[in-house]
Design a protein around this motif. Structure first.
Motif, PDB file in Angstrom:
ATOM      1  N   ASP A 172      -2.361  10.453   9.807  1.00 52.83           N
ATOM      2  CA  ASP A 172      -1.949  10.595   8.528  1.00 52.83           C
ATOM      3  C   ASP A 172      -3.011   9.926   7.609  1.00 52.83           C
ATOM      4  O   ASP A 172      -3.153  10.399   6.623  1.00 52.83           O
ATOM      5  N   ARG A 173      -3.549   8.857   8.039  1.00 50.40           N
ATOM      6  CA  ARG A 173      -4.481   8.085   7.303  1.00 50.40           C
ATOM      7  C   ARG A 173      -5.902   8.398   7.751  1.00 50.40           C
ATOM      8  O   ARG A 173      -6.820   7.934   6.917  1.00 50.40           O
ATOM      9  N   HIS A 174      -6.117   9.627   8.432  1.00 52.69           N
ATOM     10  CA  HIS A 174      -7.622   9.907   8.873  1.00 52.69           C
ATOM     11  C   HIS A 174      -8.382   8.773   9.201  1.00 52.69           C
ATOM     12  O   HIS A 174      -9.585   8.736   9.047  1.00 52.69           O
ATOM     13  N   GLU A 175      -7.727   8.071  10.211  1.00 54.80           N
ATOM     14  CA  GLU A 175      -8.444   6.871  10.670  1.00 54.80           C
ATOM     15  C   GLU A 175      -9.321   7.416  11.915  1.00 54.80           C
ATOM     16  O   GLU A 175      -9.168   8.668  12.464  1.00 54.80           O
ATOM     17  N   GLU A 182       2.272   4.652   1.046  1.00 53.75           N
ATOM     18  CA  GLU A 182       2.216   5.548   2.171  1.00 53.75           C
ATOM     19  C   GLU A 182       1.402   6.705   2.009  1.00 53.75           C
ATOM     20  O   GLU A 182       1.767   7.441   0.875  1.00 53.75           O
ATOM     21  N   PRO A 183       0.474   7.296   2.768  1.00 58.03           N
ATOM     22  CA  PRO A 183       0.047   8.564   2.545  1.00 58.03           C
ATOM     23  C   PRO A 183       0.800   9.675   2.941  1.00 58.03           C
ATOM     24  O   PRO A 183       1.839   9.375   3.664  1.00 58.03           O
ATOM     25  N   PRO A 184       0.626  10.728   2.317  1.00 61.27           N
ATOM     26  CA  PRO A 184       1.699  11.995   2.835  1.00 61.27           C
ATOM     27  C   PRO A 184       1.568  12.384   4.164  1.00 61.27           C
ATOM     28  O   PRO A 184       0.311  12.295   4.879  1.00 61.27           O
ATOM     29  N   GLN A 226       0.730  -1.132  -0.074  1.00 65.14           N
ATOM     30  CA  GLN A 226       0.151  -0.053   0.005  1.00 65.14           C
ATOM     31  C   GLN A 226       0.772   1.259   0.172  1.00 65.14           C
ATOM     32  O   GLN A 226       1.775   1.384   0.697  1.00 65.14           O
ATOM     33  N   ARG A 237       0.505   7.461  12.468  1.00 65.09           N
ATOM     34  CA  ARG A 237       0.075   6.898  11.323  1.00 65.09           C
ATOM     35  C   ARG A 237      -1.463   6.830  11.427  1.00 65.09           C
ATOM     36  O   ARG A 237      -1.991   7.090  10.016  1.00 65.09           O
ATOM     37  N   TRP A 240       0.963  14.189   7.645  1.00 61.47           N
ATOM     38  CA  TRP A 240       0.387  15.566   8.008  1.00 61.47           C
ATOM     39  C   TRP A 240       1.453  16.588   8.558  1.00 61.47           C
ATOM     40  O   TRP A 240       2.101  16.247   9.293  1.00 61.47           O
TER      41      TRP A 240
END
Length: 697
Positions: free
Chosen positions: A474-477, A254-256, A252, A471, A258
């Motif tokens: 950054d993933r807006h979980e 990696e998201p940018p 997957q 993490r 924040w």
């Protein structure tokens, strides 16, 4: 040279430049593997085998608040399923008195056949958000008082509590009334502290129809272990805790990461966890950190923390502010510099307090629950027009699975989890992370990391916990659980009193069926053993049982011995471990034992004597499982065990009782009529405690 060739590098010089990066990558991979094992989330699974409706029998007590919109629907469903329904209206939560409520319950139920069940709608009357003036959701206060009063009235029928719009069973389903979610936290604690008389939690649609009514009766009549359920148009779902690893085997991107801008506000900013979060924010490049705490810069280590963060490149403001004070918080927000507008909130403030559900009072709810709900609501209300990039709340595992002695704390954190879900439907940012225990500080550490470790909750290294937080952000979980749980230890302790479908799939070596078999067979085996033993040996059998189970609760190694006269308090027992001991002994003896068993009877000798009296083997033959006729000293001890400690304390009797128990020679204070309290016999002392209110009138 072999590695150089494998990587197709021109020279060892290139390899030397690459090795630090490889080492760093390997470290991150190792850390992420550890973090993945800590990650969980709640999911809802359909109950496909549940019948479309159920048949009820006997009398059901429907506890309803005034003008509740669900009353007619619920009582109609119960009657249609065959139940005799007694409607029992309770006043608004702030005016409900425990003693008065218990008396009314006794009068209403009378001497007829025991109730088949109790269905409470008290939590379903709460609005979307808690009243900003009271902070404590009325449904939580009413549910706590009802649970206490039912116990005081001797009503052991299972208590089921209804909410509507309190939970989301799938992505996109709104949480319309997050205030009602708070009672789900309290209910999970009730299941641990009162496993014999807690039914469960059921969330229903905002406008339930006849189909939902049929599903409600199917749940109540089912007799399974499910105790956290949601009824929707498509059927009934059950709540489960599942693993949520990021490494699923499929690469997957990696998201940018924040990058904080402007001002980031951190509540509890000078506490152990808040400080770790602030350091991470500074390393991420936050220009301005606004750290809030009740003591501001006078808090221990606050100035040193500010200097450390300044060295990392951040401008730091330390503000003394209680976020439950709406006016004070508004002033702080108004003072945020224009050059650094508020862009993010991290809500890490909170107040912990371990108190058994039976001992919770209004002050405890206000202090512990109010601190979470009022602070979060104020932050939500005062920033909702600011278009925040992040709104992160630090919740607790106590809200996810419950925790002995944490009825108020679990409720407050369950509200936080629901609030972020509610913010999503409003188009606002929201991330909730429910934490296990952090090493080196935090609210979980304040209640004793040694105790938590014995229960299988392992303290997490703060650096790794912060990486898990990063993490998630950054993933807006949202709705993430991060906890290091030793399930081989946690599972048996958590399910000692009753099975838990919530975590069943996580317990590899212990199935609910096995636990049920043990629960059914153990009391019979114990009674057979006591029956076959000579009278002089029976007390020792029970004493060995108590000492063995107490050692198991404390996670003693083989060979470590608990002395028969050693006080449980001196051994380190608290509300949580006392509940586990009670649950273990209840399962092995088949008896309904009080939550305060370990503290009422002080040491293994005392508990063994109490068990002997309840089983009918104290000084005579067993009674084949029937309760003996209680007379004399046994009746006195049992009566004392039923009086809440808070009531004894309110009447000024605790010190006198402890003097009597310790056998000290200190002269007690005289009673109102001039008699010394230790000159009263036990019958008179109990009568004095129970009738104090009437005598003072």
């Amino acid at each position: 040279m072999e590695l150089t060739g494998t990587l197709e590098l021109e020279s060892s010089r290139e390899l030397g430049a690459l090795l630090p990066a490889l080492s760093s990558w390997r470290t991150r991979r190792r850390q992420d593997t550890i973090i993945d094992a800590w990650r969980y989330r709640v999911e809802w699974f359909p109950l496909t085998e549940l019948p479309a409706t159920g048949r009820l029998s006997g009398t059901w007590l429907a506890v309803v608040p005034p003008a509740c919109e669900l009353t007619k629907w619920a009582t109609t469903a119960l009657r249609a399923a065959g139940a005799d329904v007694v409607e029992f209206e309770v006043e608004d939560a702030p005016t409900v008195d425990r003693g008065t409520l218990a008396a009314r319950l006794k009068e209403t139920t009378g001497p007829q056949e025991p109730l088949s069940g109790v269905l409470s709608l008290t939590a379903a009357a709460d609005a979307a958000l808690p009243d900003p003036d009271t902070a404590v959701p009325a449904g939580v206060a009413a549910t706590v008082t009802l649970t206490q009063a039912l116990g005081d009235a001797g009503i052991t029928a299972p208590l089921w509590t209804l909410t509507h719009g309190a939970v989301s069973t799938h992505d996109g389903e709104p949480v319309d009334r997050p205030a009602q979610a708070a009672v789900w936290g309290t209910g999970r604690v009730a299941a641990l502290e009162h496993p014999d008389r807690w039914g469960g939690l059921i969330d229903v649609p905002l406008t339930p129809g006849s189909t939902a009514g049929d599903l409600l009766t199917a749940i109540l009549a089912d007799g399974t272990d499910e105790d956290q359920l949601a009824i929707r148009d498509r059927g009934t779902s059950a709540r489960r805790l599942v693993r949520a690893p990021l490494d699923t085997g499929t690469p997957q991107p990696e998201p940018p990461a924040w990058t904080p801008t402007g001002t980031v506000l951190v509540t509890g900013g000078t506490g152990a966890i808040g400080a770790e979060a602030a350091r991470w924010l500074a390393r991420r490049g936050a220009p301005h950190l606004l750290l809030l705490g009740r003591r501001g810069e006078s808090a221990d280590g606050a100035r040193d923390l500010a200097d450390e963060l300044t060295a990392l490149g951040a401008t730091v403001t330390l503000a003394a502010c209680d976020v439950t004070d709406r006016g004070a918080l508004a002033e702080v927000l108004a003072a945020v510099p224009g050059q650094w507008p508020l862009t993010a909130v991290l809500h890490a403030a909170g107040v912990d307090g371990v108190t058994a559900l039976d001992e919770i009072d209004a002050d405890h709810l206000d202090t512990v629950l109010g601190a979470k709900t009022a602070g979060a609501r104020n932050l939500h209300d005062l920033t909702r027009e600011m278009n925040l990039e992040q709104f992160v709340v630090f919740s607790s595992g106590a809200a996810v699975w419950g925790g002995g002695g944490q009825g108020a704390y679990a409720a407050g954190n369950a509200f936080l989890d629901a609030l972020t879900a509610h913010r999503h439907q409003l188009g606002l940012a929201g991330t909730s992370v429910a934490w296990g225990s952090w090493a080196g500080g935090g609210l979980a550490a304040s209640t004793g990391t040694g105790r938590l470790r014995r229960l299988g909750v392992v303290p997490m290294e703060p650096g790794l916990a912060v990486r898990a937080l990063a993490r998630a952000i950054d993933r807006h979980e949202d709705g993430l659980v991060v906890a290091d749980i030793d399930w081989d230890v946690f599972g048996p302790a958590f399910t000692a009193g009753r099975p838990s479908p919530l975590i069943a799939a996580l317990l590899d070596d212990r199935t609910p069926e096995t636990a049920d078999e043990q629960s059914t067979d153990a009391p019979s085996a114990l009674l057979d053993r006591l029956t076959a033993a000579p009278a002089r040996q029976r007390r020792q059998i029970l004493l060995d049982l108590v000492r063995t189970e107490a050692a198991a609760v404390l996670r003693y190694r083989d060979g470590q011995v608990i002395e028969a006269a050693q006080a449980f308090k001196d051994l380190g027992f608290d509300s949580l471990t006392a509940v586990e001991l009670r649950n273990r002994l209840s399962r092995l003896t088949g008896l309904r034992l009080p939550v305060s068993l370990a503290f009422n009877h002080r040491n293994p000798n005392g508990v063994a004597a109490y068990l002997g009296s309840q089983l009918g083997v104290a000084d005579h033959e067993p009674t084949s499982g029937k309760q003996p006729t209680e007379q004399g000293e046994d009746a006195i001890r049992n009566a004392l065990a039923t009086i809440p400690i808070a009531r004894l304390r309110a009447e000024g009797l605790v010190d006198a009782l402890m003097r009597l128990a310790d056998g000290t020679d200190d002269p007690p204070a005289p009673t109102a009529d001039g008699d010394a309290i230790d000159e009263l016999d036990a019958d008179a002392l109990i009568n004095m405690a129970l009738n104090a209110d009437r005598d003072d009138a």
